[in-house]
Design a protein around this motif. Sequence first.
Motif, short mmCIF file in Angstrom:
data_model
loop_
_atom_site.label_atom_id
_atom_site.label_comp_id
_atom_site.label_asym_id
_atom_site.label_seq_id
_atom_site.Cartn_x
_atom_site.Cartn_y
_atom_site.Cartn_z
N LEU A 1 0.83 -1.20 0.00
CA LEU A 1 0.00 0.00 0.00
C LEU A 1 0.87 1.26 0.00
N LEU A 2 1.96 1.25 0.74
CA LEU A 2 2.89 2.37 0.74
C LEU A 2 3.54 2.50 -0.64
N PHE A 3 3.88 1.37 -1.23
CA PHE A 3 4.47 1.34 -2.57
C PHE A 3 3.52 1.99 -3.58
N LEU A 4 2.25 1.64 -3.50
CA LEU A 4 1.27 2.20 -4.43
C LEU A 4 1.15 3.71 -4.30
N GLY A 5 1.33 4.21 -3.10
CA GLY A 5 1.26 5.65 -2.88
C GLY A 5 2.42 6.42 -3.51
N ASN A 6 3.51 5.72 -3.79
CA ASN A 6 4.71 6.34 -4.38
C ASN A 6 5.22 5.47 -5.54
N GLU A 7 4.30 4.88 -6.27
CA GLU A 7 4.64 3.84 -7.24
C GLU A 7 5.66 4.28 -8.29
N GLU A 8 5.46 5.43 -8.87
CA GLU A 8 6.36 5.86 -9.94
C GLU A 8 7.80 6.00 -9.44
N GLU A 9 7.98 6.71 -8.34
CA GLU A 9 9.33 6.92 -7.79
C GLU A 9 9.94 5.62 -7.30
N LEU A 10 9.15 4.81 -6.60
CA LEU A 10 9.69 3.56 -6.05
C LEU A 10 9.99 2.53 -7.14
N THR A 11 9.22 2.52 -8.20
CA THR A 11 9.51 1.62 -9.32
C THR A 11 10.82 2.02 -9.97
N LYS A 12 11.05 3.32 -10.15
CA LYS A 12 12.32 3.79 -10.71
C LYS A 12 13.49 3.34 -9.83
N ARG A 13 13.33 3.51 -8.54
CA ARG A 13 14.39 3.12 -7.61
C ARG A 13 14.61 1.61 -7.62
N MET A 14 13.52 0.85 -7.66
CA MET A 14 13.61 -0.60 -7.68
C MET A 14 14.40 -1.07 -8.91
N ILE A 15 14.05 -0.55 -10.06
CA ILE A 15 14.70 -0.95 -11.31
C ILE A 15 16.17 -0.50 -11.31
N HIS A 16 16.43 0.70 -10.84
CA HIS A 16 17.81 1.18 -10.76
C HIS A 16 18.66 0.28 -9.86
N LEU A 17 18.13 -0.06 -8.69
CA LEU A 17 18.86 -0.95 -7.77
C LEU A 17 19.07 -2.33 -8.38
N LEU A 18 18.05 -2.84 -9.06
CA LEU A 18 18.16 -4.15 -9.70
C LEU A 18 19.24 -4.14 -10.77
N ILE A 19 19.25 -3.13 -11.60
CA ILE A 19 20.26 -3.02 -12.66
C ILE A 19 21.66 -2.94 -12.05
N GLN A 20 21.82 -2.10 -11.03
CA GLN A 20 23.12 -1.99 -10.36
C GLN A 20 23.56 -3.33 -9.79
N ARG A 21 22.63 -4.05 -9.19
CA ARG A 21 22.95 -5.33 -8.57
C ARG A 21 23.41 -6.34 -9.62
N LEU A 22 22.70 -6.41 -10.73
CA LEU A 22 23.09 -7.34 -11.79
C LEU A 22 24.42 -6.92 -12.44
N GLN A 23 24.58 -5.64 -12.68
CA GLN A 23 25.82 -5.17 -13.29
C GLN A 23 27.03 -5.42 -12.38
N SER A 24 26.84 -5.30 -11.08
CA SER A 24 27.96 -5.49 -10.15
C SER A 24 28.35 -6.96 -10.04
N GLN A 25 27.50 -7.83 -10.55
CA GLN A 25 27.78 -9.26 -10.49
C GLN A 25 28.01 -9.85 -11.87
N LEU A 26 28.54 -9.04 -12.75
CA LEU A 26 28.77 -9.45 -14.12
C LEU A 26 29.53 -10.78 -14.19
N PHE A 27 30.46 -10.99 -13.27
CA PHE A 27 31.24 -12.22 -13.27
C PHE A 27 30.33 -13.44 -13.07
N LEU A 28 29.25 -13.32 -12.34
CA LEU A 28 28.31 -14.43 -12.16
C LEU A 28 27.50 -14.67 -13.44
#
Length: 128
Positions: free
Chosen positions: A98-125
């Motif tokens: 419910l909190l996520f829905l209240g800030n969905e646009e901003e939190l989705t951007k942050r979620m995707i940014h963090l996910l991309i960073q996480r995958l990029q930082s583990q390129l060796f895997l």
Amino acid sequence: MYREQELPKLRPIITFEVEANGEVEKFQNEVLRPILKLQNDLLVQIFIQYCHQRKGGFFKLADKDKLLYIDQTIRKDMKFKHYLEGVIAGHFTLDEYLLFLGNEEELTKRMIHLLIQRLQSQLFLLTK
């Protein structure tokens, strides 16, 4: 009620030196980051499987091109992006959702940014 109490217990504890300013940053640090860390191995495997399903071209790229591929794939393949969002959001409690829905646009951007960073930082895997 069980879900509300047990889901947060599964998450790793991540400490930060500076306290979050605002509801969105607090959600990012207390919910998104721990869920991404908890789901890390699954998210890496999902991305590897995605690459294999697309004829494995990712594995032939130079490292800098792989970083770009990760970013562009997650941002531009909407079906895949929404799938990954679901893998993460499936670990929200009802209150968090419910909190996520209240800030969905901003939190989705942050979620995707963090996910991309996480995958990029583990390129060796991703290239095994």
